[in-house]
Design an enzyme around this catalytic site. Structure first.
Site, short mmCIF file in Angstrom:
data_model
loop_
_atom_site.label_atom_id
_atom_site.label_comp_id
_atom_site.label_asym_id
_atom_site.label_seq_id
_atom_site.Cartn_x
_atom_site.Cartn_y
_atom_site.Cartn_z
N GLU A 124 0.81 -1.22 0.00
CA GLU A 124 0.00 0.00 0.00
C GLU A 124 0.84 1.27 0.00
OE1 GLU A 124 -3.31 0.25 -0.26
OE2 GLU A 124 -3.41 -1.91 -0.45
N THR A 125 2.03 1.22 0.58
CA THR A 125 2.81 2.44 0.81
C THR A 125 4.11 2.49 0.01
OG1 THR A 125 3.99 1.43 2.67
CG2 THR A 125 1.93 2.62 3.17
#
Length: 269
Positions: A124-125
């Site tokens: 996600e990051t």
């Protein structure tokens, strides 16, 4: 929201051969677009009022005083190029809010849960390189909610270790953590503990588009694939976006290797 994701070379070299065999045996593949739209992943409009404890869980929790299954040195190897904002200390502090996280069951189960959570966070990051979404959407305010959007219609974009988005999720996470995230959503990008705690809130209490939380998927033996389903099922599962799904699986296998445990079954969705 699309984050530019780069794989972690040191971990992937170790696991590529393993991955090919596992994917062939488990089958299935999946997708990632619309990750931060209403009705998807942790941004479901049906967020449940998550609480730190789960009395109905059929597993024996470990003692929170025991050492976390991921050491600081292992964390550094997992995220060698992370933004300094994402601290190991912040993660450890955040786990105190959810004491069953990675402390339920035998060591192999605890290690697999930690690896699963961190693999999804990495995906996600961009391996913890991004504290906020790179292309904030113009509107992350569901005006049908009675509490509205006091911080502004464009204030609830993706932030933190799991890119929390939308006003209803900031409200639900804030209520669970005892913070006014609806009124002050920027706390998620200013306080490392809050950035991790919002991700753990979702992991431990929210089913999203799946049928169980990420925590339950791992401690009850359903496997990593069910954590993908809970986070982004409609966009990655069932062949919707196999590349994104495989990237999560590759990260998970690499992290389980780092933690010296086996990945288990049910890797795909």
């Amino acid at each position: 929201m699309h984050v530019h994701r780069r794989r972690t070379p040191g971990l992937l070299v170790v696991v590529l051969a393993t991955l090919v065999g596992l994917l062939a045996s488990t089958g299935g593949a999946t997708a990632e677009e619309g990750r931060h739209r209403p009705g998807h992943a942790q941004h479901s409009q049906h967020a449940q009022p998550g609480h730190p404890h789960h009395p109905g869980e059929h597993s024996t929790p470990g003692n929170h005083g025991e050492r976390f299954v991921v050491s600081e040195r292992q964390f550094e190897r997992m995220f060698p190029e992370r933004d300094p904002f994402f601290t190991y200390e912040g993660l450890i502090e955040a786990t105190k809010t959810y004491p069953r996280f990675a402390r339920t069951g035998p060591r192999a189960v605890r290690a697999r849960e930690a690896a699963a959570f961190l693999a999804n966070v990495s995906h996600e990051t961009g391996a913890l390189r991004y504290v906020t979404t790179q292309v904030p959407p113009a509107d992350t305010c569901d005006e049908t909610k009675p509490y509205g959007c006091p911080a502004g219609e464009d204030a609830y974009y993706g932030r933190g270790a799991i890119m929390l988005s939308w006003n209803f999720n900031y409200k639900a996470a804030g209520d669970a953590l005892g913070l006014d995230l609806l009124g002050n959503p920027s706390l998620v990008e200013k306080d490392p503990k809050v950035a991790w705690a919002t991700a753990l809130w979702y992991w431990n209490t929210q089913k999203g588009p799946g049928t169980m939380t990420g925590h339950h998927a791992m401690v009850r033996g359903y496997g990593f694939g069910e954590t993908i389903r809970s986070l982004n099922g409609p966009n990655e599962c069932g062949g919707a976006n196999p590349d994104q799904m495989r990237h999560r699986v590759e990260l998970y296998i690499g992290f389980t290797h780092e933690l010296r445990t086996r990945p288990g079954y049910g890797l795909t969705c």
